[in-house]
Motif scaffolding. Structure first.
Motif, PDB file in Angstrom:
ATOM      1  N   GLY A 120     -75.909 -34.467  16.417  1.00 55.83           N
ATOM      2  CA  GLY A 120     -76.783 -34.465  15.252  1.00 55.83           C
ATOM      3  C   GLY A 120     -77.117 -33.049  14.822  1.00 55.83           C
ATOM      4  O   GLY A 120     -77.109 -32.726  13.633  1.00 55.83           O
ATOM      5  N   GLY A 121     -77.403 -32.192  15.790  1.00 50.52           N
ATOM      6  CA  GLY A 121     -77.679 -30.796  15.477  1.00 50.52           C
ATOM      7  C   GLY A 121     -76.477 -30.092  14.882  1.00 50.52           C
ATOM      8  O   GLY A 121     -76.610 -29.289  13.953  1.00 50.52           O
TER       9      GLY A 121
ATOM     10  N   LEU B 232     -76.119 -31.222  11.188  1.00 52.17           N
ATOM     11  CA  LEU B 232     -77.181 -30.712  10.312  1.00 52.17           C
ATOM     12  C   LEU B 232     -77.089 -29.203  10.122  1.00 52.17           C
ATOM     13  O   LEU B 232     -77.223 -28.699   8.997  1.00 52.17           O
ATOM     14  CB  LEU B 232     -78.549 -31.091  10.881  1.00 52.17           C
TER      15      LEU B 232
ATOM     16  N   ALA C 141     -73.980 -28.402   7.950  1.00 52.78           N
ATOM     17  CA  ALA C 141     -74.219 -28.732   6.535  1.00 52.78           C
ATOM     18  C   ALA C 141     -75.206 -27.757   5.918  1.00 52.78           C
ATOM     19  O   ALA C 141     -75.018 -27.295   4.777  1.00 52.78           O
ATOM     20  CB  ALA C 141     -74.732 -30.168   6.415  1.00 52.78           C
ATOM     21  N   GLY C 142     -76.267 -27.422   6.640  1.00 53.07           N
ATOM     22  CA  GLY C 142     -77.269 -26.508   6.104  1.00 53.07           C
ATOM     23  C   GLY C 142     -76.721 -25.116   5.874  1.00 53.07           C
ATOM     24  O   GLY C 142     -76.927 -24.512   4.809  1.00 53.07           O
TER      25      GLY C 142
ATOM     26  N   ALA D 283     -81.122 -29.617   4.694  1.00 53.92           N
ATOM     27  CA  ALA D 283     -80.409 -29.873   5.944  1.00 53.92           C
ATOM     28  C   ALA D 283     -80.943 -28.991   7.068  1.00 53.92           C
ATOM     29  O   ALA D 283     -81.078 -29.438   8.215  1.00 53.92           O
ATOM     30  CB  ALA D 283     -78.908 -29.647   5.751  1.00 53.92           C
TER      31      ALA D 283
ATOM     32  N   SER E 110     -84.253 -30.325   8.184  1.00 55.37           N
ATOM     33  CA  SER E 110     -83.981 -31.519   8.985  1.00 55.37           C
ATOM     34  C   SER E 110     -83.471 -31.135  10.373  1.00 55.37           C
ATOM     35  O   SER E 110     -83.789 -31.797  11.371  1.00 55.37           O
ATOM     36  CB  SER E 110     -82.950 -32.399   8.276  1.00 55.37           C
ATOM     37  N   PHE E 111     -82.701 -30.054  10.431  1.00 51.69           N
ATOM     38  CA  PHE E 111     -82.212 -29.555  11.717  1.00 51.69           C
ATOM     39  C   PHE E 111     -83.375 -29.145  12.619  1.00 51.69           C
ATOM     40  O   PHE E 111     -83.394 -29.469  13.815  1.00 51.69           O
ATOM     41  CB  PHE E 111     -81.277 -28.367  11.480  1.00 51.69           C
TER      42      PHE E 111
ATOM     43  N   TRP F 229     -85.077 -32.292  13.834  1.00 47.35           N
ATOM     44  CA  TRP F 229     -84.207 -32.948  14.822  1.00 47.35           C
ATOM     45  C   TRP F 229     -84.259 -32.228  16.169  1.00 47.35           C
ATOM     46  O   TRP F 229     -84.376 -32.864  17.224  1.00 47.35           O
ATOM     47  CB  TRP F 229     -82.779 -32.988  14.289  1.00 47.35           C
ATOM     48  N   GLU F 230     -84.170 -30.914  16.141  1.00 43.73           N
ATOM     49  CA  GLU F 230     -84.151 -30.148  17.392  1.00 43.73           C
ATOM     50  C   GLU F 230     -85.464 -30.259  18.155  1.00 43.73           C
ATOM     51  O   GLU F 230     -85.486 -30.142  19.382  1.00 43.73           O
ATOM     52  CB  GLU F 230     -83.855 -28.668  17.096  1.00 43.73           C
TER      53      GLU F 230
END
Length: 477
Positions: free
Chosen positions: A200-201, A204, A207-208, A239, A242-243, A246-247
């Protein structure tokens, strides 16, 4: 492997990491002085020429943090060798390209290999050396990286004039083919603490970074208010946010957000971003100034940059050794201040009638400053985390370095276009001065951010008898 002396392993690690990093860093700007030759050979448009540079830098910058996670999971030595294989294969594909589209695609693949090589070079060297010798080793490594970036236009110009532009890429092939078996046979394998890859990281952050870098690369061409640039920039920022979220929630983050509680990590990464933003502006425009304003050819222009670039080779190892004795902050603040002074001096002195001799001293001052700053900032960042997490810190640091370079060129070009242009020698110098002024201002900001790097405390020693750094009780001066 385990029976070989520790010093032998360290020497091999530093030598191979330095050679590989030099090769990948050189390719960042090596085609810049060969673009006119490529344009004639391939009937390329201006936009296509731009992408022969940006395709490499884009994939390189976007994948640096991902490369660190892959190295931690599958082995830093193994993935370093994989990166060399990809880089060498893509270099051969660049040389064999028969049209500009194939060249651009091959350059993008080159950037993938370079991301693995550059990130894992710093991680391998940091893991191989104890803390009290790490600064000197990183000084050698980063001195060669800085020298490679600065020498890119010289090497590209020399090859384009003396051979043909394809040899810019062919030269990577024998070097890489020799290095790959040595990496697998002589270096020690190391891993990060996580046994799983943070997919997931990876998605993200990739993309970011892609969105932000795309916007920076395309902003001056498509327009900063264009739909393309705004969508890329907003999407990239979303993104990246969101990263971060998520982290903070995942059990095995590729970049633990707790790293940023360390002043050395946060201030160091800010300083490296600004250092390379300033450096890339200077490299990009100084080579053109010597050709367009002073009338030198690509090779002659590169040779006249040697008073600046040679300092990176001679001074950075010395500065790296000093880091181990006096700490990072004095060298960072002094070095970035000197870089600001040197570049501001060039910006003020530059005019159509300016002689080359008037530029030599400020170039030496700027080069000495960069040479002091680069090993210090790398040591501050990798020294702020636990040994097992060096790969993650190195990946974050490498990404900030490349993003800084992309941002610097975008900012410099925007200021240059607003104040001058390529229509005449006078128009070029009208834009050149403000662009170098931006580079100097970024160096000043870097020096200010370096004031937050912790000082070295003389009151306590580590297990090796070396002074330790103090994070929480030292205020910026």
């Amino acid at each position: 492997m385990s029976s070989r002396p520790e010093r032998s392993i360290q020497r091999w690690t530093l030598a191979l990491a330095t050679v590989a990093s030099f090769m990948t860093a050189l390719d960042t700007l090596v085609v810049s002085t060969a673009l006119d030759t490529i344009r004639r050979d391939m009937s390329a448009s201006v936009a296509e020429l731009e992408w022969t540079v940006n395709a490499y830098n884009l994939s390189f910058a976007v994948l640096l943090l991902t490369a660190a996670g892959v190295g931690d999971r599958f082995g830093r030595r193994r993935m370093f060798a994989v990166g060399l294989v990809v880089f060498v294969g893509a270099s051969a594909a660049c040389a064999l390209s028969t049209d500009v589209t194939a060249l651009i695609v091959a350059r993008a693949v080159q950037g993938v290999g370079a991301a693995l090589v550059m990130t894992l070079s710093l991680a391998l060297v940091s893991a191989a050396y104890p803390s009290h010798r790490r600064g000197a080793a990183i000084g050698v490594l980063e001195g060669m990286v800085g020298l490679a970036v600065a020498l890119g236009p010289l090497v590209g110009g020399a090859i384009a004039e003396g051979l043909n532009w394809q040899w810019i890429f062919w030269l990577n092939v024998p070097v890489g083919l020799v290095a790959i078996p040595l990496v697998l046979g002589m270096l020690r394998e190391s891993h990060g603490p996580d046994t799983r890859l943070d997919l997931g990281g990876v998605v993200l952050v990739t993309a970011g970074a892609f969105g932000v870098v795309w916007a920076l690369v395309r902003g001056n061409v498509a327009g900063w208010e264009s739909v393309e640039v705004l969508v890329a920039l907003v999407g990239g920022v979303v993104a990246l946010v969101s990263f971060v979220v998520w982290e903070n929630r995942v059990s095995n983050p590729m970049l633990p957000m707790r790293f940023f509680r360390s002043r050395a990590f946060s201030a160091g990464n800010t300083a490296v971003f600004l250092t390379f933003a300033s450096l890339f502006i200077a490299v990009f425009f100084l080579a053109q100034f010597l050709q367009i304003v002073q009338g030198h050819g690509p090779l002659d222009a590169g040779l006249r940059l040697l008073p600046w670039t040679a300092t990176l080779f001679f001074c950075a190892p010395v500065a790296g050794a000093l880091v181990d004795r006096i700490g990072e902050r004095p060298l960072l603040v002094t070095g970035l201040s000197l870089q600001a002074v040197g570049l501001a001096w060039v910006a003020v002195a530059a005019a159509p009638e300016t002689s080359y001799g008037a530029l030599v001293l400020p170039l030496v001052v700027a080069g000495a400053g960069a040479s002091m700053a680069m090993p210090a900032v790398q040591t501050a960042v990798v020294g702020s985390v636990d040994h097992a997490e060096l790969g993650k810190a190195a990946g974050a640091n490498s990404m900030m370095r490349e993003l800084g370079g992309v941002f610097g060129i975008a900012a410099g070009v925007a200021v240059f276009a607003g104040a001058g242009g390529y229509g005449s020698v006078r128009a070029f110098t009208d834009g050149f001065g403000p662009a170098l002024g931006v580079a100097a201002a970024l160096s000043v900001l870097g020096a200010l951010s370096a004031l937050w790097v912790p000082v070295m405390s003389r009151g306590s020693l580590d297990a090796a008898g070396q002074p330790v750094r103090r994070e929480s009780t030292v205020e910026p001066v």
